[in-house]
Design a protein around this motif. Structure first.
Motif, short mmCIF file in Angstrom:
data_model
loop_
_atom_site.label_atom_id
_atom_site.label_comp_id
_atom_site.label_asym_id
_atom_site.label_seq_id
_atom_site.Cartn_x
_atom_site.Cartn_y
_atom_site.Cartn_z
N HIS A 485 15.41 -7.44 -0.54
CA HIS A 485 14.13 -6.80 -0.20
C HIS A 485 13.10 -6.92 -1.31
O HIS A 485 11.95 -6.56 -1.12
CB HIS A 485 14.32 -5.31 0.08
N GLN A 508 13.54 -13.86 -0.30
CA GLN A 508 12.55 -14.37 0.64
C GLN A 508 11.28 -13.53 0.72
O GLN A 508 10.28 -13.99 1.22
CB GLN A 508 13.18 -14.42 2.03
N ASN A 509 11.35 -12.31 0.24
CA ASN A 509 10.18 -11.45 0.36
C ASN A 509 9.42 -11.30 -0.94
O ASN A 509 8.45 -10.55 -1.02
CB ASN A 509 10.60 -10.08 0.87
N HIS A 665 6.13 -10.15 5.30
CA HIS A 665 6.90 -11.29 5.77
C HIS A 665 5.91 -12.42 5.98
O HIS A 665 4.76 -12.18 6.34
CB HIS A 665 7.61 -10.94 7.07
N SER A 731 11.68 -14.87 13.78
CA SER A 731 12.13 -14.51 12.44
C SER A 731 11.47 -13.24 11.94
O SER A 731 12.09 -12.46 11.22
CB SER A 731 11.98 -15.62 11.40
N ASP A 734 13.24 -10.41 13.56
CA ASP A 734 14.53 -10.24 12.90
C ASP A 734 14.36 -9.45 11.60
O ASP A 734 15.13 -8.56 11.28
CB ASP A 734 15.13 -11.62 12.63
N TYR A 735 13.29 -9.79 10.88
CA TYR A 735 13.01 -9.06 9.64
C TYR A 735 12.72 -7.58 9.91
O TYR A 735 13.31 -6.69 9.30
CB TYR A 735 11.82 -9.72 8.92
N HIS A 739 16.23 -6.42 8.77
CA HIS A 739 16.23 -6.52 7.31
C HIS A 739 15.30 -5.56 6.61
O HIS A 739 15.20 -5.57 5.39
CB HIS A 739 15.92 -7.96 6.89
N CYS A 740 14.56 -4.73 7.37
CA CYS A 740 13.80 -3.68 6.70
C CYS A 740 14.74 -2.52 6.41
O CYS A 740 15.86 -2.51 6.88
CB CYS A 740 12.65 -3.21 7.58
N SER A 897 18.62 -11.11 16.05
CA SER A 897 19.10 -12.18 15.16
C SER A 897 19.70 -13.33 15.96
O SER A 897 19.56 -14.49 15.59
CB SER A 897 20.16 -11.67 14.18
#
Ligand SMILES: *[C@@H]1O[C@H](CO)[C@@H](O)[C@H](O)[C@H]1NC(C)=O
Ligand SMILES: *[C@@H]1O[C@H](CO)[C@@H](O)[C@H](O)[C@H]1NC(C)=O
Ligand SMILES: *[C@@H]1O[C@H](CO)[C@@H](O)[C@H](O)[C@H]1NC(C)=O
Ligand SMILES: *[C@@H]1O[C@H](CO)[C@@H](O)[C@H](O)[C@H]1NC(C)=O
Ligand SMILES: *[C@@H]1O[C@H](CO)[C@@H](O)[C@H](O)[C@H]1NC(C)=O
Ligand SMILES: *[C@@H]1O[C@H](CO)[C@@H](O)[C@H](O)[C@H]1NC(C)=O
Ligand SMILES: *[C@@H]1O[C@H](CO)[C@@H](O)[C@H](O)[C@H]1NC(C)=O
Length: 919
Positions: A485, A508-509, A665, A731, A734-735, A739-740, A897
């Motif tokens: 994150h 990635q962030n 993102h 994507s 998905d985030y 992924h949050c 996902s």
């Protein structure tokens, strides 16, 4: 003669009887039907029981008196009614109780309400009522409770209201009221609570209100009231809650403050210009629970609180308290008896002396301990770990020295640990890894030594890791790269050696990477090119060698420095050119910084040429979007002017926007800043400023025939471009979903919310807006979902929303499925073809697998497919993903996902994209 009189008398009595029974309950029927006719048509269904074949006293929301059968109570609260309030309401002359709150009534409060002379309770809060408060209300002399909370009511508070001698409770909070508080309100001697908070009122509080000796709750916050602390308030000895924050009050508080107001529980006077010292008598108020004096100009020492056992908040930040010397913090030991203490805010003062050990004896309920920006010296006590409830520990910019106590690792709930700019030394204890809730770890500008503990990788929620300007050595633990994150990874000016770990691309962030001025060496990882959110990279002053990695995909980079290394390669010259381009096209400041800059209504008005139609690029359910050139930054941005009408929403708007900025993102439209201002007519004005997306919305590209020629895209999207866009959208979902820190639903996904930048990368917009609206204005959120006016949204909203289901990530998956079907069939879900059970979904399903070419968007087949491309096969598998996303039942839908993975693998199978290149 006598018989005539008798007759008249009888006739009169009969009339009276009629009036009380048959005849005039017709008046009430008539009045209510008239009322109903003014309710907006689509909401009248909620009043369907209001009809002639059903008895008046059984109508929804209506109650009658037992004997006379006249309407005494009308309770329509929260029934989603719109339209205007009919003046006929004034004919309900037996009405005692009237509650129209929490609806969407517009227009004004009819004068005729003043005819309701029996009225005791009047509730019209949370509507859209404008104009002024009718002076005729003063005729409702039996009123006990008057609540007009959260409307756009303007003008002043009518002085006539001073005749409502029975009034116990008055709530005008969150309107647009102007002018002074009328002196006549001093006549309302029965008042127990009064709220004027969140208006535009001004001037001094009149001395006459000193007569309101019963007052228990008084709210004046968020206005422009001025003058010294109102002498009248010192007379309100019953006062329990006093809210005066964010006004222009000034001067000193009386030494006898606590003696005069001995019953206070909550006191908030933050955001004023009070001077002088905090009266020591404050601590005589044994009932005190919350004390807010932030942002004033108070001086002197802080009183003790031994005799205030229920104290929960003591907020004294940003004043001039203390004398930079020992003793300033002695009062802290008096807080150890406050077993419910939750927040202690002393930052931004002149407090000196050593960090008091007694802090470790404070309540385990303490969540916020804020001592930043002071002159506190000494060590952080060994037993700081006793404060088990701590969530925020802010000690930034003091003179603290010595090592970090290992007991810090006990503070399992800690989210923010900011110790920057002190003189702390020793190693960063590995127990820091026990702080698994940590989001911000700021240790910069100290003299920490030793290595970076690999256990930090356990802090899996970490967003900001800042450990620059210390004496750290050793290598960068590769475990740090698991902190997926991370937005900021900043460790400049240490003595860190070794290489930049190879899998830095997992971050990635990441928005900012700084490892400058260390002893790093070796080749830079090519995976750096995967950090697509990057805006600032600082690698200078190390011994990196080899070739500069290919970071041309990092289109967001605004500042980079790789100088003073041994780097080589053609790409370096590439880079320079790029930098030059950016100087002319882009602002130099990073978005993180811009976010904190204030932009005014005037700036935006100028930048959009007075919000001219020629700069309008779209409008939607949330507001109107304009293209704007910000002259100072020389940057083109999109300005979304919101039509959020609820005043409650306004107040929290900036705070909420602030929280959105941590959600980033590459496929989300970046929120640059927000504007909360007042327009030239004095109305509240709210706008969000986003990155401008030169290629407009996906909706325009899918349905070019619907827009005027001048804005129409010059060509259609190819199959491959459409697939790329679907992958981009998947994507980002998905985030948001997975992924949050906590799953976040977008709630309003549709092609007009998918914007395309200059290389057709998709960026989802309006994320957060749905969340904002949902949080503050549930009703209009759902109205938007269901309103026939927004046909677009209808087709994309999951069926469970229509049945009152809560927004969820499953709902987003549904909307995404519809979006995929639309992208590849070219048909909107709201196409007139579809009706009843024949939907875009069933239309697609019935054509699969054999007739896929019949339903595919014809323009795909005509654009850019090479000979022999297995178009049928490709469309089949894509549409199949779409179908599985928009299954009727939420539980049968594909997981986000899975959808993302399947689309990516379809892309790889049919287009054989290289792993790192995006297009
Ligand atoms: C009148 O209201 C009653 C009770 O709600 C309802 O059953 C009836 O259908 C209504 N009649 C008409 C004509 O709307
Ligand atoms: C109320 O107060 C004002 C001034 O304090 C006074 O002039 C007035 O007569 C009082 N009575 C009413 C009914 O407003
Ligand atoms: C607050 O007090 C300080 C010194 O006591 C003074 O310099 C400053 O101007 C004051 N600020 C305001 C807003 O009164
Ligand atoms: C805390 O309260 C106890 C009794 O409740 C009292 O004896 C003691 O003096 C108080 N402590 C302080 C520091 O005032
Ligand atoms: C805290 O961290 C230390 C060092 O990483 C570890 O040994 C210990 O088990 C942790 N304690 C808890 C309760 O997790
Ligand atoms: C790192 O710093 C510590 C403490 O200053 C020192 O003892 C150690 O030798 C240093 N290690 C290296 C590899 O320089
Ligand atoms: C807007 O433009 C006008 C005319 O150029 C200028 O006078 C004014 O100061 C500008 N306002 C802002 C807020 O920039």
């Amino acid at each position: 003669m006598g018989s005539m009189r008798l007759f008249l008398l009888l006739a009169f009595n009969a009339l009276m009887l009629l009036e009380a029974h048959g005849f005039t309950d017709k008046t009430d029927t008539q009045a209510l039907l008239e009322f109903k006719s003014q309710v907006s048509e689509d909401k009248r269904v909620f009043l369907s029981s209001w009809n002639h074949s059903f008895p008046l006293c059984s109508w929804e929301g209506v109650k009658c008196g037992r004997k006379h059968k006249r309407v005494t109570s009308l309770d329509l609260r929260g029934m989603q009614l719109g339209g205007v309030i009919s003046p006929s309401i004034g004919n309900l002359s037996f009405l005692i109780y009237l509650d129209l709150s929490n609806n969407s009534f517009g227009g004004t409060i009819p004068q005729e309400v003043g005819d309701l002379f029996r009225l005791e309770y009047l509730y019209m809060g949370i509507n859209y009522l404008g104009g002024g408060i009718p002076t005729t209300l003063s005729n409702c002399s039996r009123l006990l409770d008057l609540d007009l909370f959260s409307n756009p009511l303007g003008r002043g508070v009518p002085s006539e209201l001073g005749s409502l001698a029975n009034l116990v409770s008055l709530n005008f909070r969150e309107n647009n009221l102007q002018g002074k508080l009328p002196a006549s309100l001093g006549n309302l001697t029965s008042l127990i609570r009064a709220s004027f908070g969140g208006n535009n009122m001004e001037g001094e509080i009149p001395d006459d209100v000193a007569r309101l000796s019963q007052m228990m709750i008084l709210e004046l916050s968020f206005n422009q009231f001025s003058g010294v602390f109102p002498p009248a308030i010192y007379n309100m000895s019953s006062l329990e809650n006093l809210y005066m924050a964010f006004n222009h009050f000034s001067g000193r508080l009386r030494p006898g403050f606590g003696i005069l107001l001995p019953n206070l529980q909550e006191l908030n006077m933050g955001g004023n210009f009070f001077t002088g010292s905090i009266p020591t008598t404050l601590s005589n108020i044994s009932t005190l629970q919350k004390v807010g004096l932030n942002d004033n100009n108070l001086t002197g020492s802080i009183p003790t609180f031994e005799k205030v056992p229920n104290l929960q908040w003591l907020l004294l930040r940003r004043n001039s308290l203390g004398s930079y010397s020992f003793g300033d913090l002695d009062f802290i030991s008096s807080l150890t008896n406050c077993t419910q203490l939750e927040k202690l805010g002393l930052g931004g003062n002149r407090l000196g002396g050593d960090f008091p050990i007694s802090i470790t004896n404070l309540s385990a309920e303490l969540t916020d301990l804020l001592l930043e920006y002071n002159h506190i010296s000494g060590r952080i006590p060994q037993d700081i770990g006793n404060l088990l409830g701590l969530q925020t520990l802010g000690l930034r910019e003091n003179m603290l020295s010595g090592p970090l106590p290992t007991s810090l690792g006990n503070l399992f709930g800690l989210g923010v640990l900011d110790l920057s700019s002190n003189k702390l030394s020793g190693v960063i204890p590995s127990t820091i890894g026990n702080l698994t809730r940590l989001q911000k770890l700021r240790l910069s500008n100290n003299i920490f030594e030793g290595t970076i503990p690999p256990s930090l990788s356990n802090c899996s929620e970490l967003l900001h890791l800042e450990i620059g300007y210390n004496k750290l050595n050793g290598t960068i633990p590769k475990e740090i790269m698991q902190l997926s994150h991370l937005l900021t990874l900043s460790m400049p000016s240490n003595s860190i050696s070794g290489t930049l770990p190879n899998d830095v691309g997992r971050l990635q962030n990441l928005v900012l990477l700084s490892v400058s001025d260390n002893k790093l060496s070796g080749e830079l990882s090519q995976t750096l090119g995967n950090c697509l959110s990057m805006e600032e990279i600082y690698l200078q002053g190390n011994s990196f060698d080899g070739i500069i990695p290919n970071i041309k995909g990092l289109v967001g980079v605004k500042r980079d420095d790789m100088s003073n290394n041994n780097l080589s390669g053609i790409s370096l010259r590439w880079l320079r050119k790029r930098k030059k381009n950016q100087k002319t096209n882009n602002s130099a400041a990073s978005t993180l910084e811009i976010f904190h800059e204030k932009i005014s209504y005037g700036d935006l008005r100028n930048a959009t040429d007075g919000f001219s139609a020629s700069n309008m690029v779209g409008s939607g359910s949330f507001g109107t979007v304009f293209k704007a050139l910000l002259p100072e930054e020389n940057k083109i941005v999109a300005v979304k002017v919101l039509n959020m009408e609820r005043r409650g929403a306004m107040k929290s708007f900036m705070a909420e926007c602030e929280s959105l900025k941590d959600i980033r993102h590459r496929n989300l439209v970046k929120l640059l800043t927000a504007c909360a201002s007042i327009d030239f007519q004095g109305n509240e004005f709210r706008a969000l400023i986003y990155e401008f997306m030169p290629n407009g919305s996906l909706d325009m590209w899918l349905h070019p025939e619907e827009i005027e020629e001048i804005r129409r895209p010059s060509r259609t999207l190819t199959l491959r471009e459409r697939l790329n866009i679907a992958v981009d959208v998947a994507s980002v979902l998905d985030y948001l979903h997975v992924h949050c820190h906590e799953p976040i639903a977008h709630c309003d996904l549709k092609p007009s919310n998918v914007l395309l930048d200059d290389d057709l990368t998709a960026h989802v917009s309006d994320f957060g807006l749905a969340r904002l609206l949902l949080k503050f204005d549930q009703e209009s959120f759902f109205n938007q979902l269901s309103s026939a006016g927004v046909r677009g949204t209808i087709g994309y909203a999951a069926p469970e929303y229509g049945m009152g289901g809560q927004p969820s990530i499953h709902g987003d998956v549904y909307s995404f499925g519809v979006l995929v079907l639309e992208m590849f069939t070219g048909k909107r879900p709201t196409n007139e073809l579809f009706e009843g059970s024949f939907t875009l979904h069933s239309y697609t399903r019935s054509a699969l697998p054999e007739r896929v070419l019949d339903i595919a968007d014809k323009s795909i087949l005509h654009s850019g497919l090479r000979v022999g491309f297995p178009v049928v096969e490709c469309l089949k598998v894509i549409l199949d993903v779409g179908l599985r996303c928009c299954e009727e039942s939420p539980m049968n839908r594909l997981a986000t996902s899975e959808a993302a993975k399947e689309l990516i693998s379809i892309r790889e199978r049919f287009f054989k994209t290289r792993r790192t290149a995006r297009r």
